[in-house]
Design a protein around this motif. Structure first.
Motif, PDB file in Angstrom:
ATOM      1  N   LEU A  56       0.920  -1.176  -0.004  1.00 45.99           N
ATOM      2  CA  LEU A  56       0.136  -0.010   0.227  1.00 45.99           C
ATOM      3  C   LEU A  56       0.812   1.298  -0.072  1.00 45.99           C
ATOM      4  O   LEU A  56       1.800   1.291   0.760  1.00 45.99           O
ATOM      5  CB  LEU A  56      -0.903   0.120   1.230  1.00 45.99           C
ATOM      6  CG  LEU A  56      -1.743   1.118   1.364  1.00 45.99           C
ATOM      7  CD1 LEU A  56      -2.813   1.180   0.197  1.00 45.99           C
ATOM      8  CD2 LEU A  56      -2.342   1.171   2.651  1.00 45.99           C
ATOM      9  N   LEU A  57       0.792   2.166  -0.896  1.00 44.55           N
ATOM     10  CA  LEU A  57       0.950   3.355  -0.787  1.00 44.55           C
ATOM     11  C   LEU A  57       0.167   4.423  -0.295  1.00 44.55           C
ATOM     12  O   LEU A  57      -1.260   4.453  -0.872  1.00 44.55           O
ATOM     13  CB  LEU A  57       1.450   3.958  -2.305  1.00 44.55           C
ATOM     14  CG  LEU A  57       2.108   5.343  -2.367  1.00 44.55           C
ATOM     15  CD1 LEU A  57       3.153   5.226  -3.651  1.00 44.55           C
ATOM     16  CD2 LEU A  57       1.133   6.330  -2.972  1.00 44.55           C
ATOM     17  N   LEU A  58       0.482   5.172   0.660  1.00 48.88           N
ATOM     18  CA  LEU A  58      -0.479   6.418   1.418  1.00 48.88           C
ATOM     19  C   LEU A  58       0.264   7.656   1.083  1.00 48.88           C
ATOM     20  O   LEU A  58       1.207   8.004   1.504  1.00 48.88           O
ATOM     21  CB  LEU A  58      -0.426   6.018   2.753  1.00 48.88           C
ATOM     22  CG  LEU A  58      -1.355   6.580   3.444  1.00 48.88           C
ATOM     23  CD1 LEU A  58      -3.014   6.402   3.242  1.00 48.88           C
ATOM     24  CD2 LEU A  58      -1.392   6.408   5.122  1.00 48.88           C
ATOM     25  N   ALA A  59      -0.563   8.299   0.577  1.00 53.95           N
ATOM     26  CA  ALA A  59       0.007   9.836   0.073  1.00 53.95           C
ATOM     27  C   ALA A  59      -0.952  10.975   1.156  1.00 53.95           C
ATOM     28  O   ALA A  59      -2.123  10.889   0.976  1.00 53.95           O
ATOM     29  CB  ALA A  59      -0.315   9.988  -1.529  1.00 53.95           C
ATOM     30  N   VAL A  60      -0.076  11.702   1.538  1.00 55.94           N
ATOM     31  CA  VAL A  60      -0.732  12.754   2.469  1.00 55.94           C
ATOM     32  C   VAL A  60      -0.122  14.144   1.566  1.00 55.94           C
ATOM     33  O   VAL A  60       0.820  14.212   1.647  1.00 55.94           O
ATOM     34  CB  VAL A  60      -0.279  12.750   3.614  1.00 55.94           C
ATOM     35  CG1 VAL A  60      -0.898  13.902   4.545  1.00 55.94           C
ATOM     36  CG2 VAL A  60      -0.715  11.536   4.541  1.00 55.94           C
ATOM     37  N   GLY A  69      -5.310  16.734   1.085  1.00 52.73           N
ATOM     38  CA  GLY A  69      -5.816  15.501   0.439  1.00 52.73           C
ATOM     39  C   GLY A  69      -5.091  14.283   1.110  1.00 52.73           C
ATOM     40  O   GLY A  69      -4.073  14.264   1.540  1.00 52.73           O
ATOM     41  N   LEU A  70      -5.595  13.160   0.799  1.00 54.09           N
ATOM     42  CA  LEU A  70      -4.863  11.863   1.086  1.00 54.09           C
ATOM     43  C   LEU A  70      -5.550  10.913   0.304  1.00 54.09           C
ATOM     44  O   LEU A  70      -6.813  10.877  -0.306  1.00 54.09           O
ATOM     45  CB  LEU A  70      -5.671  11.667   2.692  1.00 54.09           C
ATOM     46  CG  LEU A  70      -5.529  10.237   3.218  1.00 54.09           C
ATOM     47  CD1 LEU A  70      -4.086  10.150   3.691  1.00 54.09           C
ATOM     48  CD2 LEU A  70      -6.398  10.215   4.492  1.00 54.09           C
ATOM     49  N   VAL A  71      -4.659  10.095  -0.177  1.00 52.10           N
ATOM     50  CA  VAL A  71      -4.803   8.966  -1.181  1.00 52.10           C
ATOM     51  C   VAL A  71      -4.188   7.493  -0.788  1.00 52.10           C
ATOM     52  O   VAL A  71      -3.175   7.551  -0.412  1.00 52.10           O
ATOM     53  CB  VAL A  71      -4.372   9.232  -2.609  1.00 52.10           C
ATOM     54  CG1 VAL A  71      -4.793   8.116  -3.748  1.00 52.10           C
ATOM     55  CG2 VAL A  71      -5.073  10.557  -3.064  1.00 52.10           C
ATOM     56  N   PRO A 104     -14.683   5.320  -0.938  1.00 52.77           N
ATOM     57  CA  PRO A 104     -13.413   5.724  -1.729  1.00 52.77           C
ATOM     58  C   PRO A 104     -12.040   5.541  -1.002  1.00 52.77           C
ATOM     59  O   PRO A 104     -12.124   5.826   0.239  1.00 52.77           O
ATOM     60  CB  PRO A 104     -13.867   7.119  -2.124  1.00 52.77           C
ATOM     61  CG  PRO A 104     -14.806   7.340  -1.280  1.00 52.77           C
ATOM     62  CD  PRO A 104     -15.481   6.306  -0.751  1.00 52.77           C
ATOM     63  N   GLY A 105     -11.109   5.634  -1.746  1.00 48.68           N
ATOM     64  CA  GLY A 105      -9.560   5.623  -1.300  1.00 48.68           C
ATOM     65  C   GLY A 105      -9.044   6.988  -0.990  1.00 48.68           C
ATOM     66  O   GLY A 105      -7.871   6.986  -1.069  1.00 48.68           O
ATOM     67  N   TRP A 106      -9.730   8.029  -0.993  1.00 51.67           N
ATOM     68  CA  TRP A 106      -9.178   9.078  -0.888  1.00 51.67           C
ATOM     69  C   TRP A 106     -10.151  10.281  -0.028  1.00 51.67           C
ATOM     70  O   TRP A 106     -11.220   9.899   0.416  1.00 51.67           O
ATOM     71  CB  TRP A 106      -9.102   9.770  -2.412  1.00 51.67           C
ATOM     72  CG  TRP A 106     -10.687  10.155  -2.893  1.00 51.67           C
ATOM     73  CD1 TRP A 106     -11.542  11.247  -2.784  1.00 51.67           C
ATOM     74  CD2 TRP A 106     -11.206   9.227  -4.003  1.00 51.67           C
ATOM     75  NE1 TRP A 106     -12.530  11.149  -3.464  1.00 51.67           N
ATOM     76  CE2 TRP A 106     -12.467   9.599  -4.299  1.00 51.67           C
ATOM     77  CE3 TRP A 106     -10.908   7.786  -4.173  1.00 51.67           C
ATOM     78  CZ2 TRP A 106     -13.402   9.175  -4.836  1.00 51.67           C
ATOM     79  CZ3 TRP A 106     -11.920   7.148  -4.988  1.00 51.67           C
ATOM     80  CH2 TRP A 106     -12.917   7.894  -5.577  1.00 51.67           C
ATOM     81  N   TRP A 107      -9.381  11.344   0.378  1.00 48.61           N
ATOM     82  CA  TRP A 107     -10.106  12.547   1.146  1.00 48.61           C
ATOM     83  C   TRP A 107      -9.521  13.539   0.349  1.00 48.61           C
ATOM     84  O   TRP A 107      -8.228  13.824   0.317  1.00 48.61           O
ATOM     85  CB  TRP A 107      -9.930  12.448   2.493  1.00 48.61           C
ATOM     86  CG  TRP A 107     -10.303  13.829   3.243  1.00 48.61           C
ATOM     87  CD1 TRP A 107     -11.512  14.235   3.609  1.00 48.61           C
ATOM     88  CD2 TRP A 107      -9.330  14.819   3.682  1.00 48.61           C
ATOM     89  NE1 TRP A 107     -11.420  15.396   4.055  1.00 48.61           N
ATOM     90  CE2 TRP A 107     -10.178  15.795   3.919  1.00 48.61           C
ATOM     91  CE3 TRP A 107      -7.944  14.917   3.483  1.00 48.61           C
ATOM     92  CZ2 TRP A 107      -9.363  16.876   4.625  1.00 48.61           C
ATOM     93  CZ3 TRP A 107      -7.208  15.992   4.265  1.00 48.61           C
ATOM     94  CH2 TRP A 107      -8.136  16.821   4.553  1.00 48.61           C
TER      95      TRP A 107
END
Length: 341
Positions: A56-60, A69-71, A104-107
């Motif tokens: 998993l790649l988690l981007a802030v 944003g967050l993905v 969804p996998g984002w905010w």
């Protein structure tokens, strides 16, 4: 791989690997701000990756004022992954909420389409810089009708299975009144059967108190056998490791059905939320192994009770069996998937 920071499109992008990286100091506060449920808690995500198929790649993503944003994206390789959990250098990104095919996998904090598009573009460029050009595209799931406006250069899109949500009724009686007469009668009959069954015990509480992680993982694997697809036989919810990560959390609850000998007949799990709790999973023993036919419907009634008593806006009921959920009063929300470069 430890945390990676990338500056692109005027935004700072922190890329995390939950298996390799420690939990960021601001993660709990960011999760609360974004309204994310327990499946986004750091130790729960880590367990999901360790028991799942892909890293998993988690981007802030942040501007000068803070996170915007967050993905979360699984990095899907063309072949079986490296068991170390490292990000592969070939494949594609699959954006989806951790251990949930319903959300969804984002905010995204910005409200305008253009600003959201800038955040998403910054995510894609930062991911490509970190992973290399061999990670070719991005698969986005759980897109609503309005979400495709901010997608950069969609190359393929299609409608997928709808999401079922239950808008909070004024009362349980009001919910029942909105159902078909036959369905209403059947639900009342089920309620009487459960109440009158001397060999049935129902308990609600945290995972670990009312049901063990191993029991939940076993029921999840039985459910997979009935509805194949969505991961391996011991990945995600079907893994005791993942179930152990949510045990005794005050934001994850289970409803467990047992016979008088203590045999677990069925169980559902709920991810709490101030306004939209989520029905995460359900599993039950087959009738020919001692199970009961009607427990699913008793649980649904209890979910409505929970929404009404908790004064929530409603409950996310997930995907799967949309016609049945609609017949039980759910609203079906159109969903889409799209591929971007």
């Amino acid at each position: 791989m430890m945390e990676t920071a990338v500056l692109t499109e005027g935004l700072s992008v922190r890329l995390h690997n939950p298996v390799a990286d420690p939990e960021p100091a601001d993660w709990a506060a960011l999760r609360r701000r974004a309204g994310l449920r327990a499946n986004w808690a750091w130790p729960v995500m880590r367990a999901g990756v360790r028991s799942g198929a892909d890293p998993l790649l988690l981007a802030v993503l942040s501007d000068v004022e803070g996170p915007v944003g967050l993905v979360a994206a699984s990095v899907v390789p063309p072949r079986r992954r490296d068991v170390s959990g490292r990000w592969p250098r070939l494949g594609y990104l699959h954006v989806q909420a951790p251990q949930s095919s319903a959300l969804p996998g984002w905010w995204l904090a910005p409200s305008t389409v253009d600003d959201r598009r800038d955040v998403v573009r910054a995510f894609r460029r930062a991911a490509r810089r970190a992973l290399g050009p061999g990670v070719a595209g991005v698969l986005w799931r759980q897109l609503g009708d309005d979400d495709q406006a901010w997608l950069p250069r969609p190359r393929y899109a299609r409608r997928t299975e709808p999401l079922a949500v239950l808008d909070a009724p004024a009362s349980v009686d009001a919910w029942l009144a909105g159902l078909r007469k036959k369905r209403r009668s059947n639900l009342r009959h089920v309620r009487k059967l459960v109440a009158a069954d001397p060999d049935l015990q129902v308990r609600t509480g945290p995972v670990g108190d009312v049901v063990t992680p191993a029991e939940l993982a076993h029921l999840a694997r039985l459910n997979l056998a009935k509805h194949p697809g969505g991961g391996g036989p011991r990945s995600g919810h079907r893994s005791p490791l993942w179930q152990e990560s949510v045990a005794f959390r005050d934001d994850v609850h289970a409803v467990a059905y047992r016979d008088s000998a203590g045999l677990l007949l069925g169980a559902g799990t709920i991810l709490d939320h101030p306004t939209w709790p989520m029905w995460l999973s359900w599993g039950a023993l087959p009738v020919d192994e001692g199970g009961r036919r009607h427990l699913y419907f008793d649980l649904f009634w209890r979910l409505v009770d929970r929404v009404v008593e908790g004064r929530a806006a409603g409950m996310v009921l997930g995907k799967g069996m949309p016609d049945l959920k609609a017949d039980l009063g759910a609203r079906l929300v159109p969903q889409h998937a799209a591929v971007t470069l």
